[in-house]
Design a protein around this motif. Sequence first.
Motif, mmCIF file in Angstrom:
data_model
loop_
_atom_site.group_PDB
_atom_site.id
_atom_site.type_symbol
_atom_site.label_atom_id
_atom_site.label_comp_id
_atom_site.label_asym_id
_atom_site.label_seq_id
_atom_site.Cartn_x
_atom_site.Cartn_y
_atom_site.Cartn_z
ATOM 1 N N TYR A 23 0.729 -1.099 -0.005
ATOM 2 C CA TYR A 23 -0.245 -0.004 -0.006
ATOM 3 C C TYR A 23 1.054 1.146 -0.154
ATOM 4 O O TYR A 23 0.389 2.233 -0.571
ATOM 5 N N ARG A 24 1.873 1.281 0.821
ATOM 6 C CA ARG A 24 2.787 2.397 0.815
ATOM 7 C C ARG A 24 3.443 2.842 -0.362
ATOM 8 O O ARG A 24 3.447 4.062 -0.683
ATOM 9 N N SER A 27 1.734 3.664 -6.112
ATOM 10 C CA SER A 27 1.455 4.741 -6.479
ATOM 11 C C SER A 27 0.332 5.026 -7.443
ATOM 12 O O SER A 27 0.191 3.970 -8.332
ATOM 13 N N LYS A 49 -6.480 7.496 -2.901
ATOM 14 C CA LYS A 49 -5.554 6.271 -2.883
ATOM 15 C C LYS A 49 -6.469 5.335 -1.561
ATOM 16 O O LYS A 49 -6.359 3.962 -1.993
ATOM 17 N N GLU A 50 -6.701 5.865 -0.591
ATOM 18 C CA GLU A 50 -7.467 5.248 0.361
ATOM 19 C C GLU A 50 -8.604 4.669 0.252
ATOM 20 O O GLU A 50 -8.953 3.506 0.469
ATOM 21 N N GLN A 106 -1.227 -6.780 3.425
ATOM 22 C CA GLN A 106 -1.548 -5.305 3.241
ATOM 23 C C GLN A 106 -2.481 -4.833 4.143
ATOM 24 O O GLN A 106 -2.309 -4.174 4.936
ATOM 25 N N HIS A 110 -1.827 -1.861 7.885
ATOM 26 C CA HIS A 110 -1.928 -0.424 7.906
ATOM 27 C C HIS A 110 -3.149 -0.006 8.717
ATOM 28 O O HIS A 110 -3.554 1.183 8.328
#
Length: 208
Positions: A23-24, A27, A49-50, A106, A110
Amino acid sequence: MPRAVRERQMMDAAVQTFGQRGYRAASMDEIAELAGVSKPLVYLYLNSKEELFTACIRREAGALVAAVRAGVEPGAPADRQLWDGLRAFFTHAAEHPDGWAVLHNQARTHGEPFAAEVARMRTEIVSFVTYLIGAAAREADCDSELAEREVGGLAHALVGAAESLAVWGNETPGVTAKETAATLMNFAWAGLENLMNGRRWAPPSSRG
């Protein structure tokens, strides 16, 4: 191109990118390029993105739950239902490794709101497995001997083992989904069958 088709393309690209990159590190530029669209279009359809990651979790979780439910034939013998459910679970995880990575690796690492989405999926699978174990107990005429709490605990243990074993199966070269399912079935059903037949394990009595 119809909106639904375009969205599916972007979601497919997002699942692949999140599953392989994390996730991090992933892009929106990468996702847009893989989907063959512009980045503004990704934002237009899927906002942030979230929100995109949340949508991926929901889609993959729904697909996994549906696969497990569809794999079980109602009315089949208890061991057959459990076997079919496990095989469906491991087959789906093996055939959709990026989706499984999104769910298992993932989303859980997070924090919120992602972990809550996975927790909802897990609750649904545990409920289904609880039903299967309860059906097995009724088939063996021992449902009165198994407390509801004990059946729930067994379901949680089985789902936890399946999740861990799916990671092992996907990471171990040459291991098929059927072999992974058989591994867990051999481990779990022997104990469940004994339990259904009244043969319980008890801790040794303390001495002295």
